[in-house]
Design a protein around this motif. Structure first.
Motif, PDB file in Angstrom:
ATOM      1  N   GLY B  50       0.863  -1.361  -0.119  1.00 22.83           N
ATOM      2  CA  GLY B  50      -0.052   0.062   0.063  1.00 22.83           C
ATOM      3  C   GLY B  50       0.960   1.197  -0.001  1.00 22.83           C
ATOM      4  N   SER B  51       1.886   1.286   0.733  1.00 26.56           N
ATOM      5  CA  SER B  51       2.568   2.597   0.990  1.00 26.56           C
ATOM      6  C   SER B  51       3.447   2.813  -0.280  1.00 26.56           C
ATOM      7  N   ALA B  52       4.050   1.698  -0.680  1.00 25.82           N
ATOM      8  CA  ALA B  52       4.717   1.693  -2.083  1.00 25.82           C
ATOM      9  C   ALA B  52       3.853   2.226  -3.144  1.00 25.82           C
ATOM     10  N   GLY B  53       2.901   2.042  -3.133  1.00 26.65           N
ATOM     11  CA  GLY B  53       1.567   2.386  -4.169  1.00 26.65           C
ATOM     12  C   GLY B  53       1.514   3.936  -3.963  1.00 26.65           C
ATOM     13  N   ILE B  54       1.473   4.444  -2.822  1.00 25.04           N
ATOM     14  CA  ILE B  54       1.231   5.860  -2.742  1.00 25.04           C
ATOM     15  C   ILE B  54       2.299   6.770  -3.043  1.00 25.04           C
ATOM     16  N   PHE B  55       3.546   6.037  -3.192  1.00 26.95           N
ATOM     17  CA  PHE B  55       4.493   6.684  -3.712  1.00 26.95           C
ATOM     18  C   PHE B  55       4.812   6.380  -5.110  1.00 26.95           C
ATOM     19  N   GLY B  56       4.184   5.537  -5.719  1.00 22.60           N
ATOM     20  CA  GLY B  56       3.978   5.033  -6.976  1.00 22.60           C
ATOM     21  C   GLY B  56       5.252   4.212  -7.540  1.00 22.60           C
ATOM     22  N   PHE B  57       5.635   3.345  -6.509  1.00 22.27           N
ATOM     23  CA  PHE B  57       6.678   2.502  -6.657  1.00 22.27           C
ATOM     24  C   PHE B  57       6.210   1.298  -7.482  1.00 22.27           C
ATOM     25  N   GLN B  58       5.846   1.287  -8.684  1.00 18.42           N
ATOM     26  CA  GLN B  58       5.071   0.253  -9.273  1.00 18.42           C
ATOM     27  C   GLN B  58       6.105  -1.103  -9.357  1.00 18.42           C
ATOM     28  N   HIS B  59       7.216  -1.122  -9.325  1.00 13.84           N
ATOM     29  CA  HIS B  59       8.018  -2.311  -9.198  1.00 13.84           C
ATOM     30  C   HIS B  59       7.916  -2.981  -7.853  1.00 13.84           C
ATOM     31  N   VAL B  60       7.792  -2.212  -6.871  1.00 16.63           N
ATOM     32  CA  VAL B  60       7.444  -2.816  -5.827  1.00 16.63           C
ATOM     33  C   VAL B  60       6.016  -3.362  -5.564  1.00 16.63           C
ATOM     34  N   VAL B  61       5.233  -2.480  -6.039  1.00 14.64           N
ATOM     35  CA  VAL B  61       3.703  -3.152  -5.983  1.00 14.64           C
ATOM     36  C   VAL B  61       3.384  -4.317  -6.740  1.00 14.64           C
ATOM     37  N   SER B  62       3.915  -4.167  -7.901  1.00 16.06           N
ATOM     38  CA  SER B  62       3.632  -5.495  -8.792  1.00 16.06           C
ATOM     39  C   SER B  62       4.214  -6.680  -8.126  1.00 16.06           C
ATOM     40  N   PHE B  63       5.314  -6.549  -7.538  1.00  9.79           N
ATOM     41  CA  PHE B  63       5.785  -7.980  -7.187  1.00  9.79           C
ATOM     42  C   PHE B  63       5.188  -8.240  -5.969  1.00  9.79           C
ATOM     43  N   THR B  64       5.048  -7.298  -4.900  1.00  5.11           N
ATOM     44  CA  THR B  64       4.446  -7.445  -3.808  1.00  5.11           C
ATOM     45  C   THR B  64       3.036  -7.991  -3.746  1.00  5.11           C
ATOM     46  N   HIS B  65       2.320  -7.759  -4.947  1.00  4.62           N
ATOM     47  CA  HIS B  65       0.816  -8.023  -5.096  1.00  4.62           C
ATOM     48  C   HIS B  65       0.820  -9.497  -5.212  1.00  4.62           C
ATOM     49  N   VAL B  66       1.663 -10.369  -5.830  1.00  5.22           N
ATOM     50  CA  VAL B  66       1.774 -11.454  -5.955  1.00  5.22           C
ATOM     51  C   VAL B  66       1.953 -12.297  -4.707  1.00  5.22           C
ATOM     52  N   VAL B  67       3.118 -11.838  -3.915  1.00  5.62           N
ATOM     53  CA  VAL B  67       3.299 -12.273  -2.597  1.00  5.62           C
ATOM     54  C   VAL B  67       2.115 -11.989  -1.805  1.00  5.62           C
ATOM     55  N   GLU B  68       1.557 -11.070  -1.987  1.00  6.84           N
ATOM     56  CA  GLU B  68       0.252 -10.743  -0.812  1.00  6.84           C
ATOM     57  C   GLU B  68      -0.823 -11.663  -1.463  1.00  6.84           C
ATOM     58  N   ASN B  69      -0.915 -12.119  -2.491  1.00  6.80           N
ATOM     59  CA  ASN B  69      -2.277 -13.067  -2.882  1.00  6.80           C
ATOM     60  C   ASN B  69      -1.720 -14.360  -2.153  1.00  6.80           C
ATOM     61  N   VAL B  70      -0.479 -14.780  -2.248  1.00 12.19           N
ATOM     62  CA  VAL B  70      -0.244 -16.067  -1.910  1.00 12.19           C
ATOM     63  C   VAL B  70      -0.405 -16.004  -0.408  1.00 12.19           C
ATOM     64  N   LEU B  71       0.005 -14.881   0.164  1.00  5.19           N
ATOM     65  CA  LEU B  71      -0.339 -15.093   1.893  1.00  5.19           C
ATOM     66  C   LEU B  71      -1.674 -14.760   2.176  1.00  5.19           C
ATOM     67  N   ASP B  72      -2.426 -14.069   1.350  1.00  8.62           N
ATOM     68  CA  ASP B  72      -4.120 -14.125   1.371  1.00  8.62           C
ATOM     69  C   ASP B  72      -4.651 -15.849   1.618  1.00  8.62           C
ATOM     70  N   ARG B  73      -3.790 -16.347   0.605  1.00  4.27           N
ATOM     71  CA  ARG B  73      -4.277 -17.810   0.384  1.00  4.27           C
ATOM     72  C   ARG B  73      -4.151 -18.661   1.569  1.00  4.27           C
ATOM     73  N   LEU B  74      -2.802 -18.065   2.218  1.00  6.50           N
ATOM     74  CA  LEU B  74      -2.251 -18.891   3.161  1.00  6.50           C
ATOM     75  C   LEU B  74      -3.066 -18.745   4.590  1.00  6.50           C
ATOM     76  N   ARG B  75      -3.519 -17.350   4.503  1.00  5.39           N
ATOM     77  CA  ARG B  75      -4.293 -16.794   5.518  1.00  5.39           C
ATOM     78  C   ARG B  75      -5.826 -17.475   5.683  1.00  5.39           C
ATOM     79  N   THR B  76      -6.199 -17.746   4.490  1.00  7.47           N
ATOM     80  CA  THR B  76      -7.346 -18.176   4.451  1.00  7.47           C
ATOM     81  C   THR B  76      -7.520 -19.866   4.415  1.00  7.47           C
TER      82      THR B  76
END
Lengths: 190, 674
Positions: B50-76
């Motif tokens: 989220g914070s990387a998104g605010i600063f427009g660091f697309q490279h961070v966001v695009s990578f983290t997004h996938v990791v986040e998805n995985v973690l979301d699935r882990l969470r559920t």
């Protein structure tokens, strides 16, 4: 960008003017001079704390408004015997570039301006010596290591020795000299 | 809003979050069932994204997004944390931290291939569901919904760093997105404020993502966005493009994201910490140092004046200054646990790499010490921990042969002991081989003569530069650089390190002793001749008078120990040790100091009592002087030298063997001619 360049020029000009100015002082019967850019201040002699196990030319340390500054007896450093204290004896605080390999940073070199005090018999005056009035140092005759001398300045027909502060007060060299004291001392035991 | 500052906060926060992430991942490996940990893990990555998104660091966001998805699935609990996944996630964490550090999207190109590799590895965990629920995948992909979003943006949004492109970019990754921008609110040019946002958006999104996931796009700026979200059937898609939303539609899920609820959710527990720049703190502590000196001078003068009232005020002042000193030094105290925690990962990765099974046990994580010390102790500790894993712990097969558990144990332990912090690195490995070290030392010519050496002397040989008994150099350790650096670094912190084998766990124990702070200490003043020395008060056990019979210099110099209540107490004559001119007075005193297990008496002329002392480093000229750790300024303005007791003891004990006393000790060698 332009602004800073212009500033640089101004600084350089004033530095040039300063470079020609020297503080002259007396050590025994001889006159020495040090470029005023190296000089931080001149203080009265006193309140010296001796540091044990140091070579004689390290007179000790003083408290200079909260920082602890080593004081060198230039007279001993130049093999001219210990300074005779008098009413006019003072300590000139100089700034020296020091590059001491420092254990704290795993042997890396730390370069910083360091304050060092020297004991002189009397401070005379600040003189302007033009570069054309500076002769190269003679190879011998000054009873001084040639590298300590930056040049011989002509003042009123007499010569003053312009010191190469960086060499004469080389912190690293002095630290090495200080470290040699111990093995010698140990040899007395063994 | 100051972008520079905000950016700095982003970096700091991300670093903290990533550290947390690592810790949580490692914990989660031991407690895979802990739902709270799984949620925390997800939150870490989510916030970084989220914070990387605010600063427009697309490279961070695009990578983290996938990791986040995985973690979301882990969470559920759609997927489980296998060893493989844990490894992968740890590597992803490292990668995110790299991505965050470079910050400049153009530089990110360098890391693109690494990103891609990790993403490919992550693939199985987020796109394909685990084999046991294949139907779910099919069902999921069929459950594509049409979502209609209408977004009103507060005029201030841009000023708060919210870029509408951020959420549009996010949503476009969820599925097919159609954006209709409404510019009705844009005023005429004369009235237009370029920093205000006048646009609102109508979005049509075709995706299989859940409602919550879509809402997340707006979570960061949830008080700036007014979002209406509704689910429409495919059939109604035509209608959607035709006219305004049909409020009476039965499928309407429209709900304005509840502002208050959103804020309450994000509100953290009341702030217990706040950030202070380290240099501000350093300045405060320097000032407190000056204050300590000034107050010492006040009490000195009050004492001289003989005026009872001013003496009392000075005493009060002193008490207060001591309190101030202690509390300001406490500000810089941090628990060592954070430093220890790093090693969980190190040990885990290492043991995998060298095929050993090693567990790291941490005790005393809450032990506090000065931040400046903590920062510098990390590297030496790293060396020791790696050594313990690589050299100390044996391979599982070897261990089983010896009848030990296959799993090796490395223990990090910290505790306070007489004004110092002690850090121990223990392992239950094979310990040190005395013969091997001796042989190696002779081979390297580190030893001269065949004199009998005690165990500790032999073991300390490994601190010599270039010493290593391992025949094979691994890429971890064994090159023989290291231990000498470890020792040097620790000594530079006024600490000491010793080696015990067999140690507490049977293998080797490294015991590091460090001062709690590098700035201000309680000192004990003593006079020897004209000089005043400071002994760190924490080391002082007691003071006593030197027995009269021993005051005669000859008697003492023949035997350097005395009988202290039926205990042998070795003594050091400071005057003699420092080769100070002059003879000692008729009455002399002993300061009994303790360093580790040793107790030693320092013989001085006069005891001057205790005083708070501010440590001032000695100039480079004195860098080779042993036995002095620094200097301090007394109330009188005089400089006084602080004794480095450990170094002093070491010096004296090294000399002990060759105590051939001749009395021709010269005062100060004539070196000036050099």
């Amino acid at each position: 960008m332009k602004q800073s360049k212009r500033n640089d020029v101004v600084v350089m000009q004033t530095e040039q003017a300063n470079e020609q100015q020297y503080l002259t002082f007396q050590l025994g019967q001889e006159m020495f001079a040090v470029g005023i850019l190296h000089i931080r201040e001149i203080i009265e002699y006193g309140n010296l704390t001796t540091v044990p196990l140091m070579p004689d030319f390290v007179s000790g340390v003083i408290n200079l408004r909260g920082s602890v500054v080593p004081v060198i007896d230039l007279s001993i450093r130049f093999s001219r015997g210990q300074s005779q204290l008098s009413r006019r004896t003072c300590i000139v605080i100089l700034e020296v570039d020091s590059a001491v390999s420092c254990a704290a940073d795993s042997g890396s070199e730390v370069s910083a301006l360091q304050e060092v005090g020297i004991i002189v018999d009397a401070v005379s005056e600040v003189l302007e010596i033009a570069p054309k009035d500076i002769e190269p140092a003679p190879t011998f005759g000054t009873r001084l290591r040639a590298e300590f001398i930056a040049g011989m300045g002509k003042v009123d027909g007499a010569f003053v020795i312009l010191l190469n502060v960086q060499k004469a007060l080389n912190v690293e060299e002095m630290a090495k000299l200080a470290s040699v004291v111990e093995p010698l001392e140990q040899s007395h035991y063994g | 809003m100051n972008m520079e500052l905000a950016l700095q906060t982003f970096f700091d926060e991300s670093r903290e979050l990533l550290t947390d992430m690592e810790r949580i991942l490692l914990q989660l490996e031991s407690f895979p069932g802990d739902a709270e940990l799984r949620n925390a893990l997800f939150r870490c990555v989510h916030t970084v994204k989220g914070s990387a998104g605010i600063f427009g660091f697309q490279h961070v966001v695009s990578f983290t997004h996938v990791v986040e998805n995985v973690l979301d699935r882990l969470r559920t609990e759609e997927i489980h944390l296998s060893q493989l996944l844990a490894d992968l996630l740890l590597r992803c964490r490292d990668h995110i931290s790299l991505l965050v550090d470079i910050a400049d999207p153009e530089d990110a190109v360098r890391l693109a291939s690494a990103s891609q590799r990790l993403l490919t590895e992550l693939g199985p965990f987020h796109s394909v569901t685990p084999p046991q629920t294949p139907q779910a995948v099919v069902a999921d992909s069929h459950q594509q919904h049409q979502w209609r979003l209408s977004v009103q943006i507060a005029a201030d949004a841009l000023r708060f760093g919210m870029d509408p492109l951020g959420f549009i970019g996010y949503l476009s990754r969820l599925g097919q997105l159609q954006v209709t921008t409404s510019s009705q609110a844009v005023p005429c040019l004369a009235e237009l404020e370029p920093e205000s946002c006048y646009l609102s958006f109508e979005l049509a999104l075709t995706t299989d993502a859940s409602e919550a996931l879509i809402k997340e796009a707006f979570e960061l700026g949830n008080d700036l966005y007014q979002v209406q979200l509704e689910c429409v059937q495919s059939a109604q898609l035509a209608k959607l493009s035709a006219g305004p939303p049909n409020d009476s539609s039965p499928e309407l899920l429209a709900r304005t994201i509840d502002k208050d609820a959103g804020q309450a959710h994000r509100r953290k527990p009341p702030a217990q910490h706040f950030r202070v720049q380290a240099d501000k703190l350093d300045r405060l502590i320097n000032l407190v140092g000056e204050l300590v000196i000034a107050s010492a001078s006040v009490s000195l003068n009050a004492g001289h004046s003989g005026d009872a009232v001013s003496r009392e005020s000075a005493a009060n002042l002193n008490l207060l200054v001591e309190d101030i000193r202690n509390s300001s030094l406490e500000l810089r105290m941090v628990a060592i646990g954070e430093t220890f925690q790093r090693f969980q990962r190190v040990v885990r990765d290492l043991s995998a790499e060298i095929g050993k099974d090693i567990q790291l046990d941490i005790t005393g994580a809450e032990t506090e010490l000065d931040k400046t010390v903590v920062e510098k102790i990390g590297d030496p500790l790293m060396h020791l921990v790696r050594n313990a894993c690589d050299h100390g712990i044996e391979l599982p097969a070897v261990r089983q042969q010896k009848g030990k558990l296959a799993q090796g144990l490395v223990q990090l332990n910290a505790y306070h002991e007489s004004g110092a912090i002690v850090i121990e690195v223990n392992d239950d490995g094979n310990g040190l081989n005395r013969q091997k070290i001796l042989a190696k030392a002779k081979e390297k010519h580190l030893l001269t003569g065949d004199g009998h050496l005690s165990d500790s002397e032999v073991f300390n040989l490994i601190f010599e530069p270039g010493f290593s008994t391992v025949e094979q150099v691994t890429n971890l350790s064994g090159r023989g650089v290291g231990m000498d650096v470890v020792k040097r670094n620790i000594e530079a912190l006024r600490g000491s390190v010793e080696l015990i084998s067999p140690g507490t766990l049977g293998g080797t124990t490294f015991r590091i002793r460090l001062p709690l702070t590098l700035a201000i200490i309680d000192g004990f003043l003593a006079r020897v001749g004209d000089a005043t020395y400071v002994v760190p008060l924490d080391l002082v056990v007691e003071c006593t008078e030197l027995p009269k019979a021993l005051c005669n210099a000859d008697v003492v110099s023949t035997s350097h120990y005395i009988n202290l209540r039926d205990e042998v107490l070795p003594i050091i004559l400071l005057r003699e040790h420092f080769m100070q001119p002059g003879t000692s007075g008729r009455r002399q005193n002993i300061i009994v100091v303790r360093h580790g297990a040793h107790k030693v008496g320092l013989v001085v002329d006069e005891l001057l009592g205790e005083q708070q002392t501010v440590i001032k480093p000695l100039s480079g000229i004195f860098s080779h002087v042993k036995g002095l750790s620094g200097s301090t300024i007394l109330g009188s303005g005089q400089v006084s030298l602080i004794l480095d007791v450990p170094a002093l003891l070491q010096q004296v004990s090294q000399r002990e063997d060759s105590l051939d006393r001749s009395n021709n000790r010269h005062v100060r060698a004539p070196l000036a001619a050099c």
